[in-house]
Enzyme design. Structure first.
Site, short mmCIF file in Angstrom:
data_model
loop_
_atom_site.label_atom_id
_atom_site.label_comp_id
_atom_site.label_asym_id
_atom_site.label_seq_id
_atom_site.Cartn_x
_atom_site.Cartn_y
_atom_site.Cartn_z
N ASP A 24 1.13 -1.18 -0.24
CA ASP A 24 -0.24 0.27 0.39
C ASP A 24 0.79 1.34 0.16
OD1 ASP A 24 -1.83 -2.19 0.57
OD2 ASP A 24 -2.69 -0.98 1.64
N GLU A 81 2.69 -8.73 12.13
CA GLU A 81 2.71 -8.03 10.52
C GLU A 81 4.11 -7.88 9.80
OE1 GLU A 81 0.73 -4.62 10.48
OE2 GLU A 81 -0.20 -4.83 8.46
#
Ligand code: GLC
Length: 442
Positions: free
Chosen positions: A187, A411
């Site tokens: 992103d 993550e």
């Protein structure tokens, strides 16, 4: 603790991570920060389930595909789209949630953009892991029924690949386009800074939720969010019309990550189609693969000796070396360079950071501008192995395993210290470990 005992306890922790994030058919990436089902996460997470609950792995894909857009949705132009988020339930802890995308008319609400199509490749890896045969026993699975499910999944994936080629490469250039940085899955990559600078900032009010979960130093700034919200709203304002979006969207990028992942997935999907009796679809996919193979040379960076993305509006290369550009071998592209991968490995200790550490835009702890994502290491290592660089593939795996052992299942990770960053107890990270562990030397 012996190595074997510590491996077993990591396996248990990884399985428990998936179980804790399981919502009965689909798995959250991590509770709180990401409270829905994400597209490419679902494929990777299914690989993890495949190592200990095969039926649950197929269910993960099945639940994702329940949100696939059909001919009845918004005029049918996006038939086949698999959205980047599927909102199986309501949750208030994420922005932009189900109310924001303008997709209230769907049976099952989703976002209106997609994500890297890993599904077919990882489905194939799963079947390989199981040595799947319709008449051979497999833990807890009726394999004859599973074969029927698998064929249904394959047919939906064929529709999805058709969506990419039809809607995102209408001129048949061989290089699909994405229309939102979130479609890349990476992103906040510095590769998107230049094309995003052309996008207006929204003036409407909204409230971010990510900063309530993760420190601002790891997340993108406000000017970035103002632009991605603008792009989300534009898609809705254009009634999700794929023709208009390809003409009017101010952000259009030939993303080397999506192009490589789609290329590999189309080859794997063609092989699955052959295997399960869908020869026409296999041929059709083969033509797309050839077209991309012939076109991808335009994305080679002489400066960085790897592939990079391109601004599809200006035609300029986005000449930033990111880990997506190391997927050339994974995609079977001719110019894939093992030497470049070797250089990257000599620069940081935990395999491949998301952005090469020698460039000014490298930020070791900010989301996609430097940290390591373990599923990217898995894909890059697979490509290195198949391109004949067994030593580099083994080194990537060794360093990735070290990271899991040192820090657990985050993550993403700091590429120099190995510290876990972003959300904790993260599904695709745990799944990557489980699959790597179960599949031997891949
Ligand atoms: C972030 C990542 C994206 C991922 C999602 C859920 O948005 O950038 O790639 O799919 O989190 O893990």
């Amino acid at each position: 603790m012996s190595k074997l005992a510590s491996d077993q306890s990591l396996v248990q922790q990884a399985q428990q991570t998936l179980r804790d994030n399981d919502r009965g058919g689909y798995t959250l990436p991590t509770a709180g920060l990401y409270p829905f089902q994400w597209n490419w996460d679902a494929s990777v997470t299914a690989l993890g389930w495949a190592s200990f609950e095969p039926a649950r792995a197929l269910e993960e894909l099945d639940w994702l595909l329940r949100g696939q857009w059909g001919p009845q949705d918004f005029g049918g132009g996006n038939d086949g789209l698999i959205a980047h988020i599927t909102f199986h339930t309501h949750a208030d802890s994420y922005f932009p949630g189900p109310q924001e995308w303008g997709t209230q008319a769907l049976r099952l609400r989703t976002s209106s953009i997609s994500q890297p199509p890993l599904h077919a490749t990882l489905l194939r890896w799963m079947l390989d892991l199981w040595k799947f045969e319709p008449n051979k026993p497999l833990a807890g699975v009726n394999t004859a029924q599973a074969a029927i499910k698998i064929i249904a999944i394959i047919e939906k994936l064929v529709r999805h690949h058709r969506w990419w080629y039809r809607c995102r490469d209408p001129q048949q250039t061989g290089l699909v386009v994405n229309i939102h940085p979130w479609e890349s899955g990476m992103d906040n990559s510095p590769a998107w800074d230049a094309p995003l600078s052309r996008v207006p900032e929204t003036t409407r009010a909204y409230t971010r939720k990510d900063l309530g979960h993760v420190d601002a130093s790891m997340r993108p700034p406000k000017s970035y969010y103002d632009r991605v919200v603008y792009l989300m709203d534009l898609n809705k304002a254009l009634d999700f019309d794929p023709v208009r979006i390809m003409q009017e969207c101010p952000y259009r990028v030939n993303d080397i990550g999506i192009i490589s992942i789609l290329q590999r997935a189309s080859m794997d999907l063609a092989a699955l189609c052959e295997r399960f009796g869908l020869a026409d679809a296999a041929r059709e996919l083969g033509q797309h693969v050839q077209r991309t193979q012939a076109a991808v040379g335009a994305l080679w960076s002489r400066r960085w000796q790897q592939y990079v993305s391109r601004d599809a509006i200006s035609g300029d290369l986005l000449d930033v070396p990111t880990c997506a550009g190391l997927l050339g071998a994974y995609a079977g592209f001719e110019q894939a360079s093992g030497e470049t991968a070797r250089k990257w490995l000599s620069e940081t200790p935990f395999a491949f950071p998301s952005t090469r550490s020698v460039v000014a835009s490298f930020e070791p702890q900010r989301y996609w501008r430097g940290p390591v994502w373990q599923h990217m290491n898995l894909l890059i290592a697979d490509g290195l192995a198949s391109a004949g660089h067994a030593d580099l593939a083994a080194e990537t795996r060794r360093r990735s395993m070290q990271l899991f052992e040192q820090s657990g299942f985050w993550e993403y990770y700091h590429p120099i210290t190995g510290q876990g960053l972003g959300g904790p107890r993260f599904s695709w990270t745990a799944a990557t470990y489980l699959f790597w562990n179960a599949s031997g030397q891949r």
